[in-house]
Motif scaffolding. Structure first.
Motif, PDB file in Angstrom:
ATOM      1  N   ARG A  29      36.737  49.330  27.017  1.00 34.37           N
ATOM      2  CA  ARG A  29      36.873  50.768  27.654  1.00 34.37           C
ATOM      3  C   ARG A  29      37.508  51.598  27.081  1.00 34.37           C
ATOM      4  N   VAL A  30      37.427  52.633  26.661  1.00 27.81           N
ATOM      5  CA  VAL A  30      38.087  54.128  26.204  1.00 27.81           C
ATOM      6  C   VAL A  30      38.507  54.937  26.888  1.00 27.81           C
ATOM      7  N   THR A  31      40.268  55.059  26.465  1.00 22.51           N
ATOM      8  CA  THR A  31      41.090  56.453  27.051  1.00 22.51           C
ATOM      9  C   THR A  31      40.909  57.721  25.635  1.00 22.51           C
ATOM     10  N   ASP A  32      41.695  58.432  25.803  1.00 22.70           N
ATOM     11  CA  ASP A  32      41.853  58.991  24.968  1.00 22.70           C
ATOM     12  C   ASP A  32      43.247  58.618  24.475  1.00 22.70           C
ATOM     13  N   GLU A  33      43.992  57.602  25.163  1.00 19.54           N
ATOM     14  CA  GLU A  33      45.068  56.955  23.883  1.00 19.54           C
ATOM     15  C   GLU A  33      44.692  54.928  23.585  1.00 19.54           C
ATOM     16  N   LEU A  34      44.737  54.320  24.803  1.00 15.21           N
ATOM     17  CA  LEU A  34      44.235  52.816  24.064  1.00 15.21           C
ATOM     18  C   LEU A  34      43.130  52.882  24.321  1.00 15.21           C
ATOM     19  N   GLY A  35      42.396  51.187  24.008  1.00 16.87           N
ATOM     20  CA  GLY A  35      41.099  50.627  24.418  1.00 16.87           C
ATOM     21  C   GLY A  35      41.324  49.883  24.751  1.00 16.87           C
ATOM     22  N   TYR A  36      40.965  48.763  25.688  1.00 19.83           N
ATOM     23  CA  TYR A  36      40.252  47.624  26.593  1.00 19.83           C
ATOM     24  C   TYR A  36      39.762  47.037  25.963  1.00 19.83           C
ATOM     25  N   ILE A  37      40.001  45.438  25.716  1.00 19.33           N
ATOM     26  CA  ILE A  37      38.826  44.534  25.924  1.00 19.33           C
ATOM     27  C   ILE A  37      38.712  43.790  26.684  1.00 19.33           C
ATOM     28  N   THR A  38      38.278  43.322  28.133  1.00 11.54           N
ATOM     29  CA  THR A  38      38.055  42.850  29.217  1.00 11.54           C
ATOM     30  C   THR A  38      37.117  41.010  29.753  1.00 11.54           C
ATOM     31  N   ILE A  39      37.318  40.404  30.154  1.00  9.76           N
ATOM     32  CA  ILE A  39      36.334  40.049  30.199  1.00  9.76           C
ATOM     33  C   ILE A  39      36.586  39.232  31.866  1.00  9.76           C
ATOM     34  N   LYS A  40      35.689  39.180  32.459  1.00  9.22           N
ATOM     35  CA  LYS A  40      35.765  38.676  33.995  1.00  9.22           C
ATOM     36  C   LYS A  40      34.510  37.632  34.269  1.00  9.22           C
ATOM     37  N   GLY A  41      35.036  37.099  35.444  1.00  6.25           N
ATOM     38  CA  GLY A  41      34.453  36.207  35.333  1.00  6.25           C
ATOM     39  C   GLY A  41      33.402  35.973  36.527  1.00  6.25           C
ATOM     40  N   LYS A  42      32.859  35.063  37.231  1.00  5.35           N
ATOM     41  CA  LYS A  42      31.858  35.398  38.619  1.00  5.35           C
ATOM     42  C   LYS A  42      32.566  35.616  39.779  1.00  5.35           C
TER      43      LYS A  42
ATOM     44  N   SER B  88      36.728  37.228  44.895  1.00  2.00           N
ATOM     45  CA  SER B  88      37.987  37.656  43.708  1.00  2.00           C
ATOM     46  C   SER B  88      37.687  36.901  42.175  1.00  2.00           C
ATOM     47  N   ARG B  89      37.215  37.307  41.113  1.00  3.64           N
ATOM     48  CA  ARG B  89      37.115  36.796  40.181  1.00  3.64           C
ATOM     49  C   ARG B  89      38.161  36.842  38.634  1.00  3.64           C
ATOM     50  N   LEU B  90      38.121  35.979  38.068  1.00  3.17           N
ATOM     51  CA  LEU B  90      39.057  35.679  37.128  1.00  3.17           C
ATOM     52  C   LEU B  90      38.463  36.985  35.675  1.00  3.17           C
ATOM     53  N   GLU B  91      39.910  37.371  35.334  1.00  2.00           N
ATOM     54  CA  GLU B  91      40.006  38.521  35.157  1.00  2.00           C
ATOM     55  C   GLU B  91      41.069  38.658  33.902  1.00  2.00           C
ATOM     56  N   TYR B  92      40.504  38.640  33.064  1.00  5.25           N
ATOM     57  CA  TYR B  92      41.396  39.006  31.355  1.00  5.25           C
ATOM     58  C   TYR B  92      40.974  40.046  30.966  1.00  5.25           C
ATOM     59  N   GLU B  93      41.950  40.754  30.796  1.00  4.35           N
ATOM     60  CA  GLU B  93      41.974  42.062  30.402  1.00  4.35           C
ATOM     61  C   GLU B  93      43.489  42.647  28.793  1.00  4.35           C
ATOM     62  N   TYR B  94      42.896  42.952  27.577  1.00  2.00           N
ATOM     63  CA  TYR B  94      43.765  42.996  26.240  1.00  2.00           C
ATOM     64  C   TYR B  94      44.091  44.179  26.170  1.00  2.00           C
ATOM     65  N   THR B  95      45.217  45.353  25.808  1.00  2.00           N
ATOM     66  CA  THR B  95      44.669  46.309  24.833  1.00  2.00           C
ATOM     67  C   THR B  95      44.595  45.981  23.119  1.00  2.00           C
ATOM     68  N   ILE B  96      43.017  47.329  22.617  1.00  2.00           N
ATOM     69  CA  ILE B  96      43.028  47.107  21.358  1.00  2.00           C
ATOM     70  C   ILE B  96      43.468  48.974  21.093  1.00  2.00           C
ATOM     71  N   PRO B  97      43.357  49.012  19.886  1.00  2.00           N
ATOM     72  CA  PRO B  97      43.372  50.386  18.682  1.00  2.00           C
ATOM     73  C   PRO B  97      42.356  50.999  20.025  1.00  2.00           C
ATOM     74  N   VAL B  98      42.411  52.014  19.926  1.00  2.00           N
ATOM     75  CA  VAL B  98      41.676  53.282  20.356  1.00  2.00           C
ATOM     76  C   VAL B  98      40.106  53.424  20.114  1.00  2.00           C
ATOM     77  N   ASN B  99      40.654  53.185  18.206  1.00  2.00           N
ATOM     78  CA  ASN B  99      39.268  53.215  17.253  1.00  2.00           C
ATOM     79  C   ASN B  99      38.727  52.149  17.189  1.00  2.00           C
ATOM     80  N   ASP B 100      39.044  50.720  17.396  1.00  2.00           N
ATOM     81  CA  ASP B 100      38.069  50.131  17.472  1.00  2.00           C
ATOM     82  C   ASP B 100      37.524  49.592  19.079  1.00  2.00           C
ATOM     83  N   GLY B 101      37.826  49.999  20.203  1.00  2.00           N
ATOM     84  CA  GLY B 101      37.738  50.570  20.909  1.00  2.00           C
ATOM     85  C   GLY B 101      36.599  50.845  21.242  1.00  2.00           C
ATOM     86  N   ILE B 102      36.197  52.316  20.636  1.00  2.00           N
ATOM     87  CA  ILE B 102      35.039  53.233  20.190  1.00  2.00           C
ATOM     88  C   ILE B 102      34.219  52.353  19.365  1.00  2.00           C
ATOM     89  N   GLU B 103      34.332  51.820  18.289  1.00  2.00           N
ATOM     90  CA  GLU B 103      33.791  51.262  16.828  1.00  2.00           C
ATOM     91  C   GLU B 103      32.540  50.029  18.087  1.00  2.00           C
TER      92      GLU B 103
END
Length: 157
Positions: free
Chosen positions: A43-56, A61-76
């Motif tokens: 996911r990307v916004t104007d300022e940040l990117g995110y990578i998220t891993i969600k379980g079943k 409820s479900r497992l969720e791990y979300e990390y910020t990444i540079p927006v340019n990496d998110g776009i790529e």
């Protein structure tokens, strides 16, 4: 272990239109992988990117791990690895001590408004805002990953 406990509801268009709300944030999000067991989302916004891993999902409820990444990496990552995408404007609304995230979908999902609330436990009680209507928690067609491949505006086509 990170656990997401979430409920989803449809939003009444007229009530939403009349509501005084803060500015929304534009999201572009895509799915690198999405099946019944796991989802990997970028996911990307104007300022940040995110990578998220969600379980079943089990119940609400479900497992969720979300990390910020540079927006340019998110776009790529979106441009090179996403197999499906969607766009939306997200509004964060405080109501009775809880934060509701309301997504106003764009593109082929235009016209769909979904409100989500994250909870501390599956049994937590909360008050529904007047602009919330039908609960759609657990209805897979309202999952963002599903909307990215079977958009709202194609449901009745």
């Amino acid at each position: 272990m990170a656990i997401e406990i979430e409920r989803k509801f449809l939003v009444d268009h007229e009530q939403w239109r009349l509501l005084t709300k803060p500015g929304g944030k534009h999201y572009r999000q895509g799915y690198i992988l999405s099946d019944d067991i796991k989802t990997i989302r970028v996911r990307v916004t104007d300022e940040l990117g995110y990578i998220t891993i969600k379980g079943k999902t089990k119940g609400i409820s479900r497992l969720e791990y979300e990390y910020t990444i540079p927006v340019n990496d998110g776009i790529e990552l979106l441009n090179n690895f996403a197999v499906s995408e969607l766009e939306k404007i997200r509004y964060c609304i405080n109501y009775e001590g809880k934060v509701w995230e309301v997504d106003e979908f764009l593109g082929d999902n235009q016209g769909l408004l979904v409100a989500e609330i994250e909870l501390e436990s599956e049994t937590e009680t909360f008050k529904l805002p007047p602009w919330v209507t039908v609960e759609v928690t657990g209805d897979k067609k309202y999952y963002n990953s599903a909307l990215s491949v079977n958009p709202f505006n194609r449901w009745n086509a």
